[in-house]
Design a protein around this motif. Structure first.
Motif, mmCIF file in Angstrom:
data_model
loop_
_atom_site.group_PDB
_atom_site.id
_atom_site.type_symbol
_atom_site.label_atom_id
_atom_site.label_comp_id
_atom_site.label_asym_id
_atom_site.label_seq_id
_atom_site.Cartn_x
_atom_site.Cartn_y
_atom_site.Cartn_z
ATOM 1 N N HIS A 59 33.557 43.792 20.049
ATOM 2 C CA HIS A 59 34.069 44.824 19.161
ATOM 3 C C HIS A 59 33.670 44.494 17.736
ATOM 4 N N GLY A 60 33.209 45.472 16.998
ATOM 5 C CA GLY A 60 32.846 45.256 15.602
ATOM 6 C C GLY A 60 31.609 44.397 15.494
ATOM 7 N N LEU A 61 31.611 43.519 14.513
ATOM 8 C CA LEU A 61 30.389 42.775 14.191
ATOM 9 C C LEU A 61 30.527 41.271 14.397
ATOM 10 N N VAL A 62 31.716 40.707 14.160
ATOM 11 C CA VAL A 62 31.785 39.239 14.132
ATOM 12 C C VAL A 62 32.437 38.606 15.359
ATOM 13 N N GLU A 63 33.002 39.442 16.229
ATOM 14 C CA GLU A 63 33.640 38.887 17.413
ATOM 15 C C GLU A 63 32.611 38.144 18.280
ATOM 16 N N ARG A 64 33.096 37.150 19.029
ATOM 17 C CA ARG A 64 32.190 36.492 19.987
ATOM 18 C C ARG A 64 31.911 37.446 21.140
ATOM 19 N N PRO A 65 30.667 37.493 21.612
ATOM 20 C CA PRO A 65 30.374 38.365 22.759
ATOM 21 C C PRO A 65 31.084 37.854 24.008
ATOM 22 N N LYS A 66 31.566 38.791 24.828
ATOM 23 C CA LYS A 66 32.213 38.417 26.098
ATOM 24 C C LYS A 66 31.415 39.059 27.231
ATOM 25 N N LEU A 67 31.014 38.235 28.192
ATOM 26 C CA LEU A 67 30.215 38.753 29.301
ATOM 27 C C LEU A 67 31.102 39.250 30.437
ATOM 28 N N MET A 68 30.810 40.477 30.900
ATOM 29 C CA MET A 68 31.430 40.991 32.122
ATOM 30 C C MET A 68 30.443 40.672 33.247
ATOM 31 N N GLU A 69 30.665 39.535 33.908
ATOM 32 C CA GLU A 69 29.620 39.017 34.801
ATOM 33 C C GLU A 69 29.300 39.940 35.977
ATOM 34 N N ASP A 70 30.273 40.753 36.383
ATOM 35 C CA ASP A 70 30.004 41.653 37.510
ATOM 36 C C ASP A 70 29.052 42.777 37.128
ATOM 37 N N VAL B 336 30.777 49.918 1.480
ATOM 38 C CA VAL B 336 31.823 48.966 1.087
ATOM 39 C C VAL B 336 32.465 48.369 2.341
ATOM 40 N N GLU B 337 32.746 49.234 3.317
ATOM 41 C CA GLU B 337 33.354 48.744 4.565
ATOM 42 C C GLU B 337 32.390 47.842 5.334
ATOM 43 N N GLY B 338 31.117 48.226 5.343
ATOM 44 C CA GLY B 338 30.108 47.419 6.038
ATOM 45 C C GLY B 338 29.984 46.033 5.424
ATOM 46 N N LEU B 339 30.023 45.976 4.087
ATOM 47 C CA LEU B 339 29.949 44.676 3.408
ATOM 48 C C LEU B 339 31.163 43.824 3.768
ATOM 49 N N HIS B 340 32.306 44.476 3.856
ATOM 50 C CA HIS B 340 33.523 43.766 4.246
ATOM 51 C C HIS B 340 33.348 43.161 5.647
ATOM 52 N N ASP B 341 32.793 43.939 6.576
ATOM 53 C CA ASP B 341 32.586 43.442 7.946
ATOM 54 C C ASP B 341 31.618 42.262 7.978
ATOM 55 N N LEU B 342 30.564 42.339 7.151
ATOM 56 C CA LEU B 342 29.587 41.248 7.127
ATOM 57 C C LEU B 342 30.211 39.956 6.620
ATOM 58 N N ARG B 343 31.330 40.092 5.893
ATOM 59 C CA ARG B 343 31.979 38.898 5.334
ATOM 60 C C ARG B 343 33.189 38.471 6.156
ATOM 61 N N MET B 344 33.232 38.891 7.407
ATOM 62 C CA MET B 344 34.309 38.435 8.288
ATOM 63 C C MET B 344 33.807 37.230 9.081
ATOM 64 N N GLY B 345 34.723 36.602 9.790
ATOM 65 C CA GLY B 345 34.331 35.504 10.676
ATOM 66 C C GLY B 345 34.298 34.164 9.967
ATOM 67 N N THR B 346 33.953 33.147 10.754
ATOM 68 C CA THR B 346 33.996 31.760 10.286
ATOM 69 C C THR B 346 33.254 31.550 8.969
ATOM 70 N N PHE B 347 32.093 32.177 8.842
ATOM 71 C CA PHE B 347 31.247 31.893 7.689
ATOM 72 C C PHE B 347 31.493 32.839 6.527
ATOM 73 N N GLY B 348 31.984 34.037 6.820
ATOM 74 C CA GLY B 348 32.075 35.058 5.780
ATOM 75 C C GLY B 348 33.346 35.012 4.947
ATOM 76 N N GLU B 349 34.418 34.478 5.530
ATOM 77 C CA GLU B 349 35.725 34.638 4.889
ATOM 78 C C GLU B 349 35.807 34.046 3.489
ATOM 79 N N LYS B 350 35.189 32.880 3.311
ATOM 80 C CA LYS B 350 35.228 32.254 1.978
ATOM 81 C C LYS B 350 34.502 33.125 0.961
ATOM 82 N N ARG B 351 33.383 33.707 1.424
ATOM 83 C CA ARG B 351 32.614 34.578 0.524
ATOM 84 C C ARG B 351 33.410 35.836 0.196
ATOM 85 N N LEU B 352 34.154 36.318 1.185
ATOM 86 C CA LEU B 352 34.984 37.505 0.951
ATOM 87 C C LEU B 352 36.014 37.222 -0.130
#
Lengths: 170, 365
Positions: A59-70, B336-352
């Motif tokens: 979901h979205g951009l940063v989530e880890r991918p999850k494989l549905m192996e079936d 603006v929303e896309g930039l926010h998404d690119l700054r999520m996750g382990t590596f992005g949060e500090k930059r956000l």
């Protein structure tokens, strides 16, 4: 897991076996399946878009991918597109395993060549026979090499030792 | 003799940020002049032979240079005027930009200015660091991927950020041996998957290690590395000597703020984003109402954020010039929303966090 992975640059095989994306034994023995070794939340999702079977949930951009192996058909499109080269195919036969990995070095191996199969740390663990070197326009110059190795190395072999060869000016 | 040139919008720097800005402004009808000091546009994109991260919108899975080609085609189709070998050397008192173009000095008068001047590579010093064979990783990457020249055969990489990891991989593709990679921090700082690629190729990665000395008569022949303690002080007795001909430094980047500073843009300091940078609002406007900033200049991140910041700056500048359509507000919101998404996750949060602070500083001016 996280500590080791960030210190050494690869995941320990025991940690991989505990990961949510480690395919079940039944699935590994059925036919080739994607082994998604992507452990950090990074802004990246082309694997999901590349999968014609909708087997990768992200979901979205940063989530880890999850494989549905079936749902996974083992086609390998995600292996070629992954910018992190973090996806492999594994298939377990009676005595051998077939491991497919992305390969972007020259010279390329050729079919039936015996090569040194390496683990995540780049250490040679066994010999492997090259079954296939696949390339296509969609793969955009990333070749997929499939090695046949003894079954017990199925969870370890993830690449091959680079071949020596003339390499002036890349 | 100084010749004059006028345009509605001048974009300085034709990397991903500058190209994104020029494309979006031109799309709305602005006459755009895009200048760059190099002989090709595309900035660092043309050095990037690896597949990019991101999503479809960022051409993910496509190699960097191919993204550069696509952006150049788009800019050209939209009528962006591109001037290469054109170096913005300073701002004149009347707000125009002095540009060195070959042997000529051109004065460019623009209603709005978008600065996308990028960043420069940092270096660290150690005994022997002036020997030939010590250089920045980006320089080695340019030699290899643009000029087909391998700077060395046996290389030590310093720094485990994405630049150090990716350049190591690319130099191996070109036939070099990476004898090792040292990182002063206790953990690898770039993406784990990039580290995984060079590990599978057998490259030793030594965390909590640094370069102590480069040795050699006429050029680098050996390097001494050693472990460091929690205060980053070398630990006695841990030295190792490696036979290398090249030491590459991938130790971070610093925004190129000179023009922004001359323009009178207020600067702030964000260590995570590379040091001094011009503070800006959510739409990339600096504290000067005709100057926008984007890309690594506005805080060192990566190509996807640079491209989208550029697109946002270009859209906002066009709007300020009176060019907008029914979709403009929506477009800005999406970026603006896309930039926010690119700054999520382990590596992005500090930059956000840093970016939120930068935007807050802007509103306090």
């Amino acid at each position: 897991m996280k500590d080791n992975w960030l210190k050494q640059g690869y995941i320990d095989v025991d940690d991989w076996r505990k990961d949510m994306n480690y395919p079940s034994e039944a699935r590994r023995k059925q036919k080739a399946v994607a082994a998604i070794e992507c452990f950090q939340e990074i802004p990246c999702n082309p694997c999901r878009d590349a999968c014609p079977a909708g087997a990768i949930v992200l979901h979205g951009l940063v989530e880890r991918p999850k494989l549905m192996e079936d749902l996974c058909t083992g086609c390998g499109l995600c292996v070629a597109v992954c910018p992190g080269q973090a996806i492999f195919l594994v298939e377990e036969r009676e005595r051998h395993a077939r491991i497919t990995f992305p390969y972007e070095y020259v010279p390329l191996p050729t079919q039936d060549m015996m090569v040194e199969a390496v683990n995540r740390a780049g250490e040679t663990v066994c010999q492997g026979r090259v079954l296939r070197v696949a390339e296509s326009k969609t793969m955009n110059k990333t070749r997929l090499v499939t090695l046949e190795v003894p079954l017990r190395w199925a969870d370890e072999v993830r690449s091959m030792k680079r071949l020596e060869g003339d390499h002036e000016n890349g | 003799m100084i010749s004059m040139k006028q345009c509605e919008l001048l974009v300085v720097g034709a990397g991903p940020a500058g190209l994104g800005a020029a494309i979006e402004a031109a799309r709305l009808g602005v006459s755009v002049l895009l200048i760059d000091e190099n002989d090709t546009a595309g900035g660092q994109l043309f050095k990037q032979i690896h597949k990019f991260f991101g999503s479809k919108e960022h051409y993910a899975g496509t190699r960097g240079f191919q993204i550069g080609q696509a952006l150049l085609r788009e800019a050209s189709a939209l009528g962006v005027e591109v001037m290469l070998n054109a170096r913005a050397v300073g701002l004149l008192d009347d707000g125009s930009v002095a540009v060195q173009y070959g042997k000529d000095l051109i004065q460019i008068q623009a209603s709005k200015l978008i600065l996308a001047t990028g960043a420069k590579e940092n270096a660290i010093t150690f005994p022997g660091w002036t020997l030939p064979g010590v250089m920045t990783a980006g320089a080695a990457q340019t030699f290899s991927n643009v000029y087909d020249t391998l700077v060395g055969k046996n290389i030590l990489m310093v720094g485990s950020g994405n630049v150090g990891l990716i350049v190591s991989y690319q130099l191996m593709q070109a036939g070099a041996h990476i004898k090792g990679l040292v990182e002063v921090l206790p953990a690898i700082s770039g993406y784990g998957v990039h580290a995984g690629k060079i590990k599978r190729a057998g490259v030793p990665i030594w965390t909590k290690h640094t370069v102590l000395e480069a040795k050699g008569k006429r050029r680098v022949e050996e390097v001494v590395i050693g472990e460091v303690d929690d205060q980053r002080k070398p630990v006695y007795g841990t030295q190792k000597t490696l036979e290398v001909d090249t030491i590459l430094l991938a130790v971070g980047l610093t925004p190129r703020v000179e023009l922004a500073s001359m323009a009178g843009c207020r600067l702030g300091v964000e260590r995570i984003l590379g040091g001094h940078l011009p503070v800006h609002n959510q739409e990339m406007l600096s504290t000067k109402d005709s100057v926008y900033v984007c890309g690594d200049l506005a805080g060192v991140e990566e190509a996807n954020t640079a491209l989208d910041e550029g697109r946002l700056a270009g859209t906002a500048a066009a709007e300020a010039l009176g060019y907008s359509d029914a979709k403009t507000a929506d477009k800005k919101r999406c970026l603006v929303e896309g930039l926010h998404d690119l700054r999520m996750g382990t590596f992005g949060e500090k930059r956000l966090d840093c970016k939120s602070r930068v935007i807050e500083k802007w509103s306090c001016v």
